[in-house]
Write a protein that holds these residues in place. Structure first.
Motif, PDB file in Angstrom:
ATOM      1  N   TRP A 185       0.856  -1.176   0.000  1.00  0.00           N
ATOM      2  CA  TRP A 185       0.000   0.000   0.000  1.00  0.00           C
ATOM      3  C   TRP A 185       0.889   1.221   0.000  1.00  0.00           C
ATOM      4  CZ3 TRP A 185       0.455   3.381   4.061  1.00  0.00           C
ATOM      5  CH2 TRP A 185       0.973   2.889   5.257  1.00  0.00           C
ATOM      6  N   ARG A 208      -2.071   7.710  -0.974  1.00  0.00           N
ATOM      7  CA  ARG A 208      -2.778   8.023  -2.225  1.00  0.00           C
ATOM      8  C   ARG A 208      -2.035   9.063  -3.057  1.00  0.00           C
ATOM      9  NH1 ARG A 208      -7.801  10.785  -0.729  1.00  0.00           N
ATOM     10  NH2 ARG A 208      -6.349  12.520  -0.593  1.00  0.00           N
ATOM     11  N   ARG A 249       3.377   4.799  -6.559  1.00  0.00           N
ATOM     12  CA  ARG A 249       2.322   4.106  -7.309  1.00  0.00           C
ATOM     13  C   ARG A 249       2.851   3.641  -8.672  1.00  0.00           C
ATOM     14  NH1 ARG A 249      -3.290   7.266  -6.325  1.00  0.00           N
ATOM     15  NH2 ARG A 249      -4.003   5.463  -7.506  1.00  0.00           N
ATOM     16  N   ARG A 288      -3.502  -2.579  -9.116  1.00  0.00           N
ATOM     17  CA  ARG A 288      -4.360  -1.884  -8.146  1.00  0.00           C
ATOM     18  C   ARG A 288      -5.384  -2.852  -7.571  1.00  0.00           C
ATOM     19  NH1 ARG A 288      -5.692   0.900  -5.254  1.00  0.00           N
ATOM     20  NH2 ARG A 288      -7.242   2.377  -5.924  1.00  0.00           N
ATOM     21  N   PRO A 297      -8.401  -1.921  -5.430  1.00  0.00           N
ATOM     22  CA  PRO A 297      -9.214  -0.897  -4.761  1.00  0.00           C
ATOM     23  C   PRO A 297     -10.048  -1.419  -3.587  1.00  0.00           C
ATOM     24  CG  PRO A 297      -9.483  -0.780  -7.140  1.00  0.00           C
ATOM     25  CD  PRO A 297      -8.680  -2.005  -6.856  1.00  0.00           C
ATOM     26  N   ASP A 318      -8.234  -0.560  -0.449  1.00  0.00           N
ATOM     27  CA  ASP A 318      -7.920   0.834  -0.118  1.00  0.00           C
ATOM     28  C   ASP A 318      -8.531   1.148   1.247  1.00  0.00           C
ATOM     29  OD1 ASP A 318      -6.860   0.999  -2.661  1.00  0.00           O
ATOM     30  OD2 ASP A 318      -8.327   2.448  -3.406  1.00  0.00           O
ATOM     31  N   GLU A 319      -7.816   1.939   2.030  1.00  0.00           N
ATOM     32  CA  GLU A 319      -8.370   2.314   3.328  1.00  0.00           C
ATOM     33  C   GLU A 319      -7.656   3.537   3.875  1.00  0.00           C
ATOM     34  OE1 GLU A 319      -7.028  -0.216   6.804  1.00  0.00           O
ATOM     35  OE2 GLU A 319      -6.480  -1.543   5.149  1.00  0.00           O
ATOM     36  N   ASP A 320      -8.316   4.169   4.818  1.00  0.00           N
ATOM     37  CA  ASP A 320      -7.668   5.221   5.577  1.00  0.00           C
ATOM     38  C   ASP A 320      -6.955   4.540   6.739  1.00  0.00           C
ATOM     39  OD1 ASP A 320      -8.663   7.179   3.917  1.00  0.00           O
ATOM     40  OD2 ASP A 320     -10.376   7.634   5.195  1.00  0.00           O
ATOM     41  N   THR A 329      -4.875   5.656   1.827  1.00  0.00           N
ATOM     42  CA  THR A 329      -3.928   4.761   1.164  1.00  0.00           C
ATOM     43  C   THR A 329      -4.611   3.974   0.048  1.00  0.00           C
ATOM     44  OG1 THR A 329      -4.247   2.876   2.658  1.00  0.00           O
ATOM     45  CG2 THR A 329      -2.587   4.510   3.284  1.00  0.00           C
ATOM     46  N   VAL A 330      -3.813   3.612  -0.923  1.00  0.00           N
ATOM     47  CA  VAL A 330      -4.262   2.773  -2.023  1.00  0.00           C
ATOM     48  C   VAL A 330      -3.485   1.470  -1.974  1.00  0.00           C
ATOM     49  CG1 VAL A 330      -5.064   4.667  -3.490  1.00  0.00           C
ATOM     50  CG2 VAL A 330      -2.701   3.924  -3.655  1.00  0.00           C
ATOM     51  N   TYR A 346      -2.235  -2.370  -3.601  1.00  0.00           N
ATOM     52  CA  TYR A 346      -1.786  -3.083  -4.807  1.00  0.00           C
ATOM     53  C   TYR A 346      -1.528  -4.536  -4.406  1.00  0.00           C
ATOM     54  CZ  TYR A 346      -0.956   1.364  -7.136  1.00  0.00           C
ATOM     55  OH  TYR A 346      -1.113   2.603  -7.722  1.00  0.00           O
TER      56      TYR A 346
END
Length: 157
Positions: free
Chosen positions: A114, A117, A123, A133, A135, A138-140, A150-151, A153
């Motif tokens: 991760w 973002r 990235r 990716r 998605p 993805d989380e805070d 955050t994103v 992978y």
């Protein structure tokens, strides 16, 4: 570029590298990381099968770090490149080589990573190294007392 095992002699360099504003902006390394803490972590590496970490070196110069934590057959990957070594493609080369090493030496079902973002460079590195990716993950996250978007992978062998 090559990956090599960390030595205690690298500890001061790593502690200094983590103070870079971009490292602080985008990694979980605290700004108070000391040479002694890094040395202790390096000394613990050989006895811990749940982690692996290598120094990224280019032309004899320390340039960064790649690391993985193994949990339940999944490798959680991270990396950083020091300020003076950015822009040379070292992160992509190191991550690609590190993934090959992980897959050759550890039975994993998936590799995950991760990034913040807003970390466009990280990235791109992930995508160039074959990560896709993810998605749904993805989380805070709370990092250093702040909430980071955050994103995610992943890479499936």
């Amino acid at each position: 570029m090559r990956l090599r095992e960390w030595t205690v002699e690298d500890a001061a360099w790593y502690a200094r590298a983590t103070r870079d504003p971009e490292v602080q902006r985008y990694t979980t390394d605290p700004p108070t990381t000391t040479e002694q803490q890094v040395a202790a972590a390096i000394e613990a590496l050989p006895g811990n099968p749940a982690v692996a970490s290598f120094c990224i070196e280019d032309a004899g110069e320390r340039c960064g770090n790649v690391a993985v934590d193994f949990r339940d057959g999944v490798g959680h990957v991270s990396y950083l490149v020091a300020a003076e070594a950015r822009g040379r493609g070292l992160a992509t080369g190191a991550l690609t080589e590190f993934v090959a090493w992980i897959l050759a030496h550890h039975p994993v079902t998936e590799l995950r990573l991760w990034t913040h973002r807003d970390n466009a460079g990280s990235r791109k590195v992930a995508e160039r190294a074959g990560f896709v990716r993810d998605p749904a993950r993805d989380e805070d996250r709370e990092v250093k007392g702040e909430v980071w978007p955050t994103v995610a992978y992943h890479l499936v062998p």
